[in-house]
Design an enzyme around this catalytic site. Structure first.
Site: not given
Ligand SMILES: NC(=O)c1ccc[n+]([C@@H]2O[C@H](COP(=O)([O-])OP(=O)(O)OC[C@H]3O[C@@H](n4cnc5c(N)ncnc54)[C@H](O)[C@@H]3O)[C@@H](O)[C@H]2O)c1
Length: 326
Positions: A92, A122, A124-125, A153, A180
């Site tokens: 991440r 949510a 990442n990182p 968890s 994470h």
């Molecule tokens: N914390 C966790 O446990 C966990 C789990 C899964 C995914 N994630 C993270 O969640 C995030 C999203 O993942 P995803 O698969 O949905 O990605 P994705 O690419 O499907 O969606 C991201 C969205 O963000 C939008 N975006 C980009 N820049 C933007 C901005 N400046 N303003 C508004 N919108 C903007 C994009 O157009 C896109 O629709 C990632 O960082 C991923 O690593 C976290």
């Protein structure tokens, strides 16, 4: 009769944002759901598609596409933005440069627009981005929360439930803490089953399920996200539902215990970073950080996670200073 309008916003309507929005609607968490994305046409399409489903959900939520500034009146903003990347990445931390740039772009805009609610992040990182949101938003520490090790968890409890005779994971208290990411650890010394220490539960039932292979269970919790990612290219439903759970807990003042990445005040011996620890989550966001008495080995593992996150925070802040100076 006066009515409080519950407003939730989703920033970034990709895989995770969509799963979160769907859970918000199906759990009747908001009266108004705002959807924002840099791709405004897509956000509009998603909002309209969700609006079509309302009659079949338990809610009457108004679903609206909005520019970033249009989210300023929200109580809770669920953040799932990221740069679109074609390269699947196991770490991440490799995502940091792109997502930090997005944080530097969107958080000051929301601050200027007057957002005073709670961020649940949510992206990442997660720990580093949560810290950046805290620094840039001007909000109090308790209003900036990363999902951190919440999902890890849940994975830990599910894996554990399977090796201790299929106990409902909700009756297990066990948390992954720290980053994470790969350096997170299971806080085994604090784990309980129905209030009984896991050690005692294991000893009492050893003839039935044998000794628990803790390394195996912990490793599965740590790496399960990647196992999903390898197969479908993303993870979305676990984290989407977790985001909705955070919104619901804040809006309902649930005061529920969950792991989350939050700004530290020395509870675990560290300050000035966000990292996953158990908290009580309620109307004020982080109501309390639960202070575990970790074993020596656990504290060492946690400290290593702290060092890693702090190193990346420092690097990110320095890189930003350099960019703005040039
Ligand atoms: N914390 C966790 O446990 C966990 C789990 C899964 C995914 N994630 C993270 O969640 C995030 C999203 O993942 P995803 O698969 O949905 O990605 P994705 O690419 O499907 O969606 C991201 C969205 O963000 C939008 N975006 C980009 N820049 C933007 C901005 N400046 N303003 C508004 N919108 C903007 C994009 O157009 C896109 O629709 C990632 O960082 C991923 O690593 C976290």
């Amino acid at each position: 009769m006066s009515k409080t309008v519950r407003r939730v916003g989703v920033v970034g309507i990709g895989n995770v944002g969509k799963a979160a929005a769907s859970a918000v609607l199906h759990e009747n968490i908001a009266d108004e759901l705002y959807i924002s994305d840099i791709d405004t046409e897509r956000a509009k399409g998603e909002a309209w598609d969700f609006a079509d489903s309302i009659e079949l959900t338990p809610s009457r939520t108004r679903v609206l596409e909005a520019p970033l500034e249009g989210l300023a009146a929200c109580d809770v903003l669920l953040v799932a933005v990221t740069e679109r990347s074609q390269i699947p990445t196991q770490s991440r931390l490799e995502l940091l440069k792109g997502t930090a740039a997005i944080a530097y772009d969107i958080v000051p805009k929301l601050r200027k627009a007057g957002f005073k609610g709670t961020y649940v992040i949510a992206t990442n990182p997660c720990d580093i981005i949560t810290y950046l949101f805290y620094k840039l938003s001007g909000l109090p520490k308790n209003h900036v929360i990363g999902t951190g090790t919440a999902l890890d968890s849940m994975r830990l409890r599910r894996q554990l439930s399977q090796v201790i005779g299929d106990v409902d994971p909700r009756s297990i208290n066990a948390f992954m803490i720290g980053e994470h990411g790969d350096s997170q650890i299971a806080a085994w010394s604090q784990a309980t089953v129905g209030g009984q220490s896991l050690d005692q539960f294991e000893e009492d039932n050893i003839d039935e399920f044998g000794p628990i292979d803790r390394d195996l269970v912990e490793d599965a919790a740590r790496h399960f996200g990647w196992e999903i990612h390898k197969r479908k290219g993303n993870t979305q439903f676990g984290i989407g539902n977790a985001l909705a759970f955070f919104a619901k807990s804040i809006l309902n003042d649930a005061r529920v215990v969950t792991a989350a990445s939050v700004i530290q005040n020395g509870e675990y011996g560290h300050n000035d970073l966000a990292i996953g620890v158990p908290i009580i989550l309620g109307r004020n966001g982080v109501e309390r950080i639960i202070k575990y008495r970790l074993s020596e080995q656990e504290q060492e593992g946690f400290n290593a996670s702290v060092e890693l996150i702090k190193g990346y925070i420092k690097k990110t802040l320095e890189e930003h200073e350099e960019t703005t100076a040039n």
